[in-house]
Design an enzyme around this catalytic site. Structure first.
Site, PDB file in Angstrom:
ATOM      1  N   ASP A 258       8.426  -8.187  -8.325  1.00 48.50           N
ATOM      2  CA  ASP A 258       9.342  -7.893  -7.215  1.00 48.50           C
ATOM      3  C   ASP A 258      10.561  -7.097  -7.704  1.00 48.50           C
ATOM      4  O   ASP A 258      10.982  -7.243  -8.851  1.00 48.50           O
ATOM      5  CB  ASP A 258       9.786  -9.219  -6.575  1.00 48.50           C
ATOM      6  CG  ASP A 258      10.316  -9.026  -5.167  1.00 48.50           C
ATOM      7  OD1 ASP A 258      10.210  -7.899  -4.627  1.00 48.50           O
ATOM      8  OD2 ASP A 258      10.834 -10.002  -4.596  1.00 48.50           O
TER       9      ASP A 258
ATOM     10  N   HIS B 162       8.340   2.141  -6.815  1.00 41.50           N
ATOM     11  CA  HIS B 162       6.957   1.669  -6.974  1.00 41.50           C
ATOM     12  C   HIS B 162       6.252   2.416  -8.114  1.00 41.50           C
ATOM     13  O   HIS B 162       5.461   1.840  -8.852  1.00 41.50           O
ATOM     14  CB  HIS B 162       6.172   1.839  -5.669  1.00 41.50           C
ATOM     15  CG  HIS B 162       6.700   0.990  -4.543  1.00 41.50           C
ATOM     16  ND1 HIS B 162       6.956  -0.347  -4.699  1.00 41.50           N
ATOM     17  CD2 HIS B 162       7.031   1.287  -3.250  1.00 41.50           C
ATOM     18  CE1 HIS B 162       7.409  -0.850  -3.547  1.00 41.50           C
ATOM     19  NE2 HIS B 162       7.476   0.126  -2.657  1.00 41.50           N
TER      20      HIS B 162
ATOM     21  N   LEU C  14      -9.615  -9.946 -21.641  1.00 40.67           N
ATOM     22  CA  LEU C  14      -8.590 -10.273 -20.638  1.00 40.67           C
ATOM     23  C   LEU C  14      -9.183 -10.052 -19.260  1.00 40.67           C
ATOM     24  O   LEU C  14      -9.832  -9.035 -19.015  1.00 40.67           O
ATOM     25  CB  LEU C  14      -7.365  -9.361 -20.818  1.00 40.67           C
ATOM     26  CG  LEU C  14      -6.329  -9.374 -19.689  1.00 40.67           C
ATOM     27  CD1 LEU C  14      -5.566 -10.703 -19.661  1.00 40.67           C
ATOM     28  CD2 LEU C  14      -5.334  -8.223 -19.835  1.00 40.67           C
TER      29      LEU C  14
HETATM   30  C1  IPE Z   1       5.972 -10.396  -2.751  1.00 42.18           C
HETATM   31  O1  IPE Z   1       7.084  -9.564  -2.703  1.00 42.18           O
HETATM   32  C2  IPE Z   1       4.728  -9.577  -2.723  1.00 42.18           C
HETATM   33  C3  IPE Z   1       4.502  -8.710  -3.893  1.00 42.18           C
HETATM   34  C4  IPE Z   1       5.198  -8.687  -4.981  1.00 42.18           C
HETATM   35  C5  IPE Z   1       3.353  -7.860  -3.780  1.00 42.18           C
HETATM   36  P1  IPE Z   1       7.846  -9.274  -1.328  1.00 42.18           P
HETATM   37  O2  IPE Z   1       8.988  -8.400  -1.694  1.00 42.18           O
HETATM   38  O3  IPE Z   1       6.908  -8.747  -0.324  1.00 42.18           O
HETATM   39  O4  IPE Z   1       8.327 -10.718  -0.897  1.00 42.18           O
HETATM   40  P2  IPE Z   1       9.415 -11.166   0.174  1.00 42.18           P
HETATM   41  O5  IPE Z   1       9.052 -10.509   1.446  1.00 42.18           O
HETATM   42  O6  IPE Z   1      10.741 -10.709  -0.316  1.00 42.18           O
HETATM   43  O7  IPE Z   1       9.327 -12.649   0.217  1.00 42.18           O
HETATM   44  C1  IPE Z   2       7.666  -5.263  -5.060  1.00 42.70           C
HETATM   45  O1  IPE Z   2       8.855  -4.596  -4.872  1.00 42.70           O
HETATM   46  C2  IPE Z   2       6.474  -4.415  -4.719  1.00 42.70           C
HETATM   47  C3  IPE Z   2       5.769  -4.829  -3.492  1.00 42.70           C
HETATM   48  C4  IPE Z   2       6.087  -5.834  -2.718  1.00 42.70           C
HETATM   49  C5  IPE Z   2       4.593  -4.061  -3.137  1.00 42.70           C
HETATM   50  P1  IPE Z   2       9.580  -4.518  -3.453  1.00 42.70           P
HETATM   51  O2  IPE Z   2       9.137  -3.275  -2.786  1.00 42.70           O
HETATM   52  O3  IPE Z   2       9.401  -5.768  -2.694  1.00 42.70           O
HETATM   53  O4  IPE Z   2      11.089  -4.360  -3.910  1.00 42.70           O
HETATM   54  P2  IPE Z   2      12.386  -4.962  -3.190  1.00 42.70           P
HETATM   55  O5  IPE Z   2      12.162  -6.430  -3.009  1.00 42.70           O
HETATM   56  O6  IPE Z   2      12.501  -4.243  -1.880  1.00 42.70           O
HETATM   57  O7  IPE Z   2      13.496  -4.649  -4.135  1.00 42.70           O
HETATM   58 MG    MG Z   3      10.458  -7.499  -2.587  1.00 46.87          MG
END
Ligand code: IPE
Ligand code: IPE
Ligand code: MG
Length: 248
Positions: free
Chosen positions: A18, A35, A129
């Site tokens: 995240d 990303h 792995l």
């Molecule tokens: C969780 O992250 C899903 C992934 C890392 C793929 P999110 O960024 O979507 O989670 P929330 O919405 O903040 O809980």
């Molecule tokens: C995690 O990073 C990637 C996915 C959920 C696909 P985020 O896109 O959720 O990044 P934040 O939480 O907005 O910083």
């Molecule tokens: Mg996120």
């Protein structure tokens, strides 16, 4: 220098990757750039797990809830996933990595589904792995789907309600044949599961860090594992019970 006890490695590490969006914001870039940078961190994490001898790495790459993000972002994430898979196929084959997926893979675009099938077939015999990608994954959906299959099997007398156990229930989940995660890492300073592996994490050790996923380096992963190695996993027992010498 981070010293790891190679005899006490977690067998299965799960990561909620995240913070890509916030990383991009901090660098005054668009979310997609975050990303892209995040995909680099995935490569590092996979390489590190392979090097030190982790058996299972499950990465939360896309949740079932992520579909409702802006369509441009969803598309970019799918493009990046496709690009990642194409660029890593040879490495996976060469490095003895087996690809697996959990989630509603049917919801993905055909080109990705075909690519996944192709790589899974090509890496099916690999065993150093297991790289398990959670794609269009939702923990509650997984449990509901399992219950649906169990009801079907009850109707055809493959199983009776009385025969259902915790273990047989587990075999109806996407993660059948995988051990539960020993260690869960979540980056970016969020303290929640976001619908990840709800059943499987009953006794998982949690590690949270403020580091944003694109900044998560090899040392950060080793640090999380070292922290895990300091924990005492009691599973309901007392500490004394765990240390008692049963031979006496
Ligand atoms: C969780 O992250 C899903 C992934 C890392 C793929 P999110 O960024 O979507 O989670 P929330 O919405 O903040 O809980
Ligand atoms: C995690 O990073 C990637 C996915 C959920 C696909 P985020 O896109 O959720 O990044 P934040 O939480 O907005 O910083
Ligand atoms: Mg996120």
């Amino acid at each position: 220098m981070i010293n790891l006890d190679l005899e006490k490695l977690p067998r299965h590490i799960a990561i909620i990757m995240d913070g890509n969006g916030r990383w991009a914001q901090r660098h005054t870039l668009g979310r997609i750039s975050g990303h892209k940078k995040g995909a680099e961190a995935v490569r590092v994490a996979v390489r590190t797990c392979r090097e030190i001898g982790i058996q299972y790495l499950t990465l939360y790459a896309f949740s079932v809830e992520n579909w409702i993000r802006p369509p441009e972002e969803v598309n970019a994430l799918m493009d990046l996933l496709e690009e990642y898979l194409r660029s890593e196929t040879t490495e996976m084959i060469k490095n003895n990595i087996r690809l697996a997926t959990i989630g509603n893979v049917d919801a993905l675009r055909d080109s990705i589904k075909n690519l996944l099938l192709d790589i899974m077939e090509k890496t099916a015999k690999n065993n150093r792995l297991i790289l398990n990608l959670a794609l269009s994954y939702g923990g509650r959906d997984e449990i509901v789907e399992a219950v649906r299959k169990i009801i079907g099997d009850c109707r055809t007398n493959k199983i009776t309600p009385a025969e259902l156990t915790k273990d047989s229930f587990s075999s109806y989940l996407y993660t059948a044949h995988m051990p539960d995660p020993d260690l869960l890492i979540r980056t970016s300073g969020e303290y929640r599961l976001s619908n990840f592996l709800l059943w499987q994490m009953a006794y998982t050790e949690f590690y949270f860090t403020d580091i944003l996923w694109p900044d998560f380096k090899k040392e950060d992963l080793l640090k999380a594992i070292a922290d895990y190695q300091q924990r005492e996993r009691r599973y309901g027992l007392t500490s004394d019970q765990l240390h008692r010498d049963y031979n006496k």
